[in-house]
Design an enzyme around this catalytic site. Structure first.
Site, short mmCIF file in Angstrom:
data_model
loop_
_atom_site.label_atom_id
_atom_site.label_comp_id
_atom_site.label_asym_id
_atom_site.label_seq_id
_atom_site.Cartn_x
_atom_site.Cartn_y
_atom_site.Cartn_z
N GLU A 102 0.81 -1.21 0.00
CA GLU A 102 0.00 0.00 0.00
C GLU A 102 0.85 1.26 0.00
OE1 GLU A 102 -2.31 -0.96 3.52
OE2 GLU A 102 -1.30 0.70 4.51
N CYS A 115 3.26 8.36 1.46
CA CYS A 115 3.76 7.35 2.39
C CYS A 115 3.96 6.06 1.59
CB CYS A 115 2.72 7.18 3.50
SG CYS A 115 3.14 5.88 4.66
N CYS A 122 5.97 -7.46 7.45
CA CYS A 122 7.06 -6.98 8.31
C CYS A 122 7.39 -8.09 9.30
CB CYS A 122 6.62 -5.72 9.05
SG CYS A 122 7.97 -4.92 9.96
N CYS A 126 5.66 -5.61 16.07
CA CYS A 126 5.25 -4.60 17.05
C CYS A 126 3.81 -4.90 17.47
CB CYS A 126 5.37 -3.19 16.48
SG CYS A 126 7.08 -2.77 16.10
N CYS A 129 0.63 -3.11 15.71
CA CYS A 129 0.71 -2.81 14.29
C CYS A 129 0.00 -3.89 13.45
CB CYS A 129 2.17 -2.70 13.87
SG CYS A 129 2.36 -2.42 12.10
N GLY A 169 6.38 -2.39 6.34
CA GLY A 169 7.76 -2.87 6.36
C GLY A 169 8.69 -2.03 7.20
N SER A 223 10.40 4.99 15.76
CA SER A 223 9.19 4.54 16.45
C SER A 223 9.55 4.19 17.88
CB SER A 223 8.62 3.32 15.72
OG SER A 223 8.17 3.72 14.46
N CYS A 343 -1.35 1.98 8.24
CA CYS A 343 -0.93 0.81 8.99
C CYS A 343 -1.47 -0.53 8.52
CB CYS A 343 -1.27 0.98 10.47
SG CYS A 343 -0.86 2.62 11.05
#
Ligand code: SAH
Length: 365
Positions: A102, A115, A122, A126, A129, A169, A223, A343
């Site tokens: 995306e 973005c 990924c 986390c 996420c 990612g 982050s 996200c």
């Protein structure tokens, strides 16, 4: 099993979008032309958005013929386009191997931000996420990262003023491709973005922050999400490998003492988890001495996340506490809400649909 490497370009062709300006110059030489012909090719592809070699009229005929036979400018077809009432547009773009990534365009009054994604899925896991729930599929090539930019520029009709590597990612886990792609974003013959307008967001892969400092000076966002190791270990598990006492000095070193630069710390506000005044105070202590901007991100909820969004008053109290301590602190506006423009949510939905048992799929749609 999935292959962690990018999908190969068609039948051994040169993947032109994966080359920066120097790569194009070197390819031209390898094909018997002058380096400046390669630079002109680069300019045609990026500044003028041209894919057809025959339209690149100032390239020698022989070079064009070799490119037609041996190279490609690989576009990513649009799987879905979701415009939002606030002008945000989210695309799900399809890669050659059928996977999807995306890309989100966010217009604002005086700027616009694109973005882009750096990996399919990924590996970092986390806790809050949505992309993490998909697991890791593979790295994107530099060409697949730049194809997202090219797509948006052509669709919007102009270049965005800012590009952030904050899509799917972990960019620093796909180091080479990301560095090449950011050099194309910055190149005067391509998208001409200054070093302040290309931002890489990382969960904190410390050795690669030092590596990045050696080859690039783009803006760095980290982050953070927690002011101490115990909580960050839970929210951002890479912290167990690279704890705060290693992360903070790496970020400081990245700034190289340049007074115009600072680290952007992303801090997702999770109700009752990391959003108290005590957390704000700990954050102030942690960031003391590091030129910083704190970006408070309202948590973007998704089904089964196990977290809630902090109430706006709490986000505001947290921010006021940071401001009083002299920190620069902003609260990120939620954009494209109704299209889940953040996200990994659209991909999540598409994949969930695929996982539905066969019996639930209508036989005659
Ligand atoms: N892997 C990189 C970049 C991708 S995530 C990184 O970790 O920085 C971009 C930002 O969105 C990160 O700060 C990430 O923590 C945040 N984020 C992820 N899921 C979120 C959610 N559900 N709500 C709000 N922000 C989220």
């Amino acid at each position: 099993m999935t292959n962690p490497e990018p999908a190969a370009p068609a039948a051994g062709r040169h993947d032109l979008l994966s080359l920066d300006q120097h790569g194009c110059a070197a390819l031209a030489q390898a094909l018997g032309c002058k380096p400046f012909h390669g630079r002109n090719l680069f300019k045609w592809m990026h500044k003028h958005g041209v894919d057809d070699f025959d339209a690149m009229t100032d390239l020698p005929k022989a070079f064009r013929a070799r490119l037609t036979a041996e190279a490609e400018v690989a576009r990513l077809p649009v799987s879905t386009e979701q415009p939002s009432a606030d002008g945000t547009i989210k695309w799900l773009l399809e890669l050659r191997d059928g996977q999807r990534v995306e890309t989100v365009f966010i217009p604002e009054e005086r700027r616009s931000t694109l973005c882009v994604s750096s990996q399919v899925g990924c590996a970092l896991d986390c806790a809050f996420c949505a992309t993490a729930r998909q697991g890791f599929n593979r790295n994107l090539s530099a060409g697949e990262i730049i194809a997202q930019v090219r797509h948006a520029v052509q669709r919007i009709g102009r270049a965005p003023s800012n590009i952030v590597l904050m899509g799917m990612g972990e960019p620093l886990a796909n180091f080479e491709a990301v560095v090449t792609a950011t050099s194309v974003m910055r190149d005067d013959l391509a998208y001409m973005l200054s070093k302040y307008r290309v931002t890489l967001s990382t969960s904190g892969i410390v050795p690669n922050i030092y590596r990045l400092a050696e080859v690039s000076d783009i803006a760095l966002a980290v982050s953070l999400h927690a002011p101490d190791n115990a909580l960050r270990d839970e929210l951002v598990p890479i912290n167990r490998k690279y704890p705060l006492e290693e992360l903070i000095p790496a970020c400081r070193a990245y700034l190289r003492g340049d007074p115009r630069r600072r680290i952007t710390w992303e801090y997702v506000m999770l109700d009752g988890v990391n959003d108290s005044i005590a957390h704000a105070k700990a954050l102030i202590r942690l960031l003391e001495g590091t030129p910083s901007k704190v970006n408070l991100i309202p948590f973007n909820p998704f089904p089964g996340s196990g977290f809630d969004t902090s109430p706006p008053e709490r986000v505001d109290a947290f921010r006021q506490r940071l401001l009083r301590a002299g920190l620069v602190a902003t609260t990120r506006k939620t954009r494209g809400d109704e299209i889940a423009a953040a996200c990994g949510q659209l991909v999540g939905r598409v994949q969930d649909r695929r996982r539905r048992p066969v019996a639930a799929v209508p036989a005659h749609p």
